[in-house]
Write an enzyme that holds these catalytic residues in place. Structure first.
Site, PDB file in Angstrom:
ATOM      1  N   VAL A  13     -19.415  36.005 -35.225  1.00 54.12           N
ATOM      2  CA  VAL A  13     -20.649  36.795 -35.319  1.00 54.12           C
ATOM      3  C   VAL A  13     -20.963  37.161 -36.765  1.00 54.12           C
ATOM      4  CG1 VAL A  13     -19.588  39.084 -34.998  1.00 54.12           C
ATOM      5  CG2 VAL A  13     -21.938  38.678 -34.250  1.00 54.12           C
TER       6      VAL A  13
ATOM      7  N   GLY B  51     -19.287  35.733 -26.600  1.00 54.45           N
ATOM      8  CA  GLY B  51     -19.515  37.166 -26.747  1.00 54.45           C
ATOM      9  C   GLY B  51     -19.715  37.522 -28.201  1.00 54.45           C
ATOM     10  N   GLU B  52     -19.320  38.710 -28.576  1.00 47.46           N
ATOM     11  CA  GLU B  52     -19.409  39.221 -29.946  1.00 47.46           C
ATOM     12  C   GLU B  52     -20.844  39.525 -30.383  1.00 47.46           C
ATOM     13  OE1 GLU B  52     -17.585  36.683 -32.842  1.00 47.46           O
ATOM     14  OE2 GLU B  52     -15.671  36.577 -31.779  1.00 47.46           O
ATOM     15  N   GLY B  53     -21.850  39.017 -29.641  1.00 46.10           N
ATOM     16  CA  GLY B  53     -23.226  39.070 -30.111  1.00 46.10           C
ATOM     17  C   GLY B  53     -23.690  37.743 -30.663  1.00 46.10           C
TER      18      GLY B  53
END
Length: 580
Positions: A323, A542-544
């Protein structure tokens, strides 16, 4: 009332407070008369101080050569700060003026002596920072007195403080609290310069006043209200006039109607959110990575150890995660919110310590959290959204980190949509077939134990959700209340969005589905929410990461409304039978 000023005097006091400005532009080099400067310095010296220690000294600086040396140090600090900013912030910062050292007839340096008064200065024994705090009171007095005299004051906060102190020849034990540029100005701005430049917004007073307990907001004469209730009460649908205007605008652009597909509807949504066509560019942007641990990890739903959550937080903060790389490419800021990491984390820049509890409980044994903790975590998300928007961000992005959080996501989606866990439980970090079957069974057991009711979304969240899920619920609500778009990442954000939508019918007006995760529950959640993802790349990190990849598309949708010519303005003929 005894001791109170008459109305005219009281109004004058409040006026000078309201009209005080941190001035950067419009200074004149007209000399400041000695009697005027003396009154300002007398007011400064009349400030209150802990233990009546009066730890300040005031260096009135007129020498151009010395000021030039200081300015060089300040400009070096400015350049270093600019280099640290995301791209969108760098562009905005380039237009800001941060000092007027040589544009004013004099500078005033306010220093603090933390040793003044000896060892037994009243109040400093247990509060050693009180010398600096007392000196800040003196700075405020100077500022207000200067405004009453028609003098502008600009605070210079860039540059290494020790180097500036050396350039000024200050004794080593003195600390510079404020380096101030002082002079007459052409006019005082109606609003702070950083607000008019849209670098930041003013926080409402109602956000800052708490009644008896932190988090319960109440202004005098009003009933206390929780952050969640206040936020829900402020939600409203898209502005119909702006939606109609943006729809008409899209039809008049030099392209076939509908040629930009999903981006056209997105631009209309963002116009309705902002209440204006075209809407503001969704930049600067910030990714909030909400991190928390999960008690259900004890059930063996993932091959990754729980300590990876804290280790990955460290990786985010060091700038080494996916990210971080994607956000650097997109020009977005990344910050980490510890809402429930089980491991203690050292304080470091970019980390917001907002821990509600050190991880959830095992949902197969007991509720993941109490109802009160779920609400507290939701309010963490609201507050983070508020802080990021008042800091000047015009687009928010969800991120998450928590080993075993896809298990909680599956449980949330199954509970909120009434689906069988097998339909919504995925492989998360890449579990094999046997572990996937076990993971599905874990979700089933948790739902059988708690029997959560979708009509009580906070109850569902408390029973089987995660602290990061709850915080993202609040983040979405906060964005909607502040009328700022929020780009959703994957299945964690999707499951949180189901809870938010159940709390209020207008909870999703600001939401943009950044992507569709390979997790099966995410597709089900997006379909139920009526959100169409901008990209579909089989992501499951995930993580953005997916939200950041979608950010340029969100910005492009607005850019089209702002920059593309209409048929009329470009002198281009429209399609026969269409309205030009």
């Amino acid at each position: 009332m005894t001791g109170a000023y008459d109305d005219q005097t009281r109004e004058a006091v409040h006026r000078v407070i309201a009209e005080r400005r941190d001035v950067r532009r419009g200074f004149r080099l007209d000399p400041v008369p000695d009697d005027v400067l003396l009154r300002v310095l007398q007011a400064t010296h009349a400030a209150p101080s802990v233990g009546f220690s009066q730890p300040w000294d005031l260096l009135v600086l007129r020498d151009v050569q010395t000021r030039t040396r200081v300015r060089e140090i300040v400009l070096e600090g400015r350049a270093a700060y600019a280099e640290s900013l995301p791209a969108a912030r760098q562009r905005a910062f380039a237009d800001l003026k941060v000092e007027s050292i040589l544009d004013t007839p004099l500078n005033v340096v306010v220093t603090s002596d933390p040793t003044r008064g000896g060892r037994h200065t009243l109040g400093r024994h247990t509060q050693p920072l009180m010398a600096g705090y007392s000196t800040a009171c003196a700075v405020q007095n100077l500022w207000l007195a200067a405004r009453a005299e028609g003098l502008g004051v600009g605070w210079v906060s860039f540059g290494d403080e020790r180097r500036i102190a050396s350039a000024l020849g200050l004794p080593g034990h003195l600390e510079i609290v404020a380096y101030l540029c002082v002079g007459y100005v052409d006019e005082f701005a109606a609003e702070p310069e950083l607000a008019t430049a849209r670098w930041a917004r003013r926080r409402p007073l109602s956000w800052a006043v708490h009644a008896d307990r932190y988090g319960i907001r109440s202004l005098p004469g009003q009933e206390p209200v929780s952050v969640l209730d206040e936020t829900l009460a402020s939600l409203r649908p898209l502005d119909p006039a702006a939606v109609a205007g943006a729809t008409d605008h899209q039809e008049r652009l030099t392209k076939p109607p509908g040629a930009l597909g999903v981006l056209e509807g997105l631009s209309v949504q963002l116009a309705g959110l902002a209440g204006v066509d075209p809407p503001p560019m969704p930049e600067p942007a910030a990714v909030a990575v909400f991190a928390g641990d999960h008690g259900v990890h004890a059930q063996g739903v993932t091959a990754w150890p729980q300590e990876v959550t804290a280790q990955m937080v460290g990786n985010f903060l060091a700038g080494g995660a996916v990210v971080n790389a994607l956000a650097a490419q997109a020009g977005a800021e990344v910050l980490i919110v510890d809402v429930g990491v089980a491991t203690d984390l050292p304080p470091v820049g970019g980390l917001l310590p907002r821990r509600v509890r050190p991880g959830t409980a095992d949902m197969t044994v007991e509720p993941a959290m109490t109802r009160e903790q779920a609400v507290e975590a939701i309010e963490v998300g609201i507050e983070v959204a508020r802080d990021l928007v008042t800091a000047g961000n015009r687009c928010l992005l969800t991120g998450d980190m928590g080993i075993a959080n896809t298990t909680a996501s599956a449980a949330l989606i199954a509970a909120m949509l009434g689906l069988d866990p097998a339909e919504v439980t995925g492989r998360g970090t890449g579990v094999d077939d046997a572990m996937l079957e076990h993971k599905i069974d874990v979700v089933r057991r948790a739902l059988a134990l708690h029997r959560p009711d979708a009509a009580d979304p906070i109850g569902v969240l408390a029973a089987v959700g995660g602290l990061e899920h709850a915080a993202i619920v609040g983040f979405l609500l906060g964005a909607a209340a502040l009328r700022v778009p929020v780009v959703l990442d994957g299945v964690i954000a999707g499951s949180a969005a189901l809870v938010a939508a159940a709390l209020h019918p207008d909870a999703l007006v600001a939401c943009v589905a950044g992507h569709r995760s390979s997790e099966p529950g995410h597709a089900r959640a997006l379909a139920a929410l009526g959100l169409r993802p901008l990209i579909d790349l089989d992501l499951r990190l995930g993580e953005g990461s997916g939200a950041v990849l979608a950010l340029p598309l969100v910005q492009a949708a607005v850019r089209v409304l702002r920059d593309v010519a209409t048929f009329d303005s470009a002198g281009v003929s429209g399609k026969e039978g269409s309205r030009p």
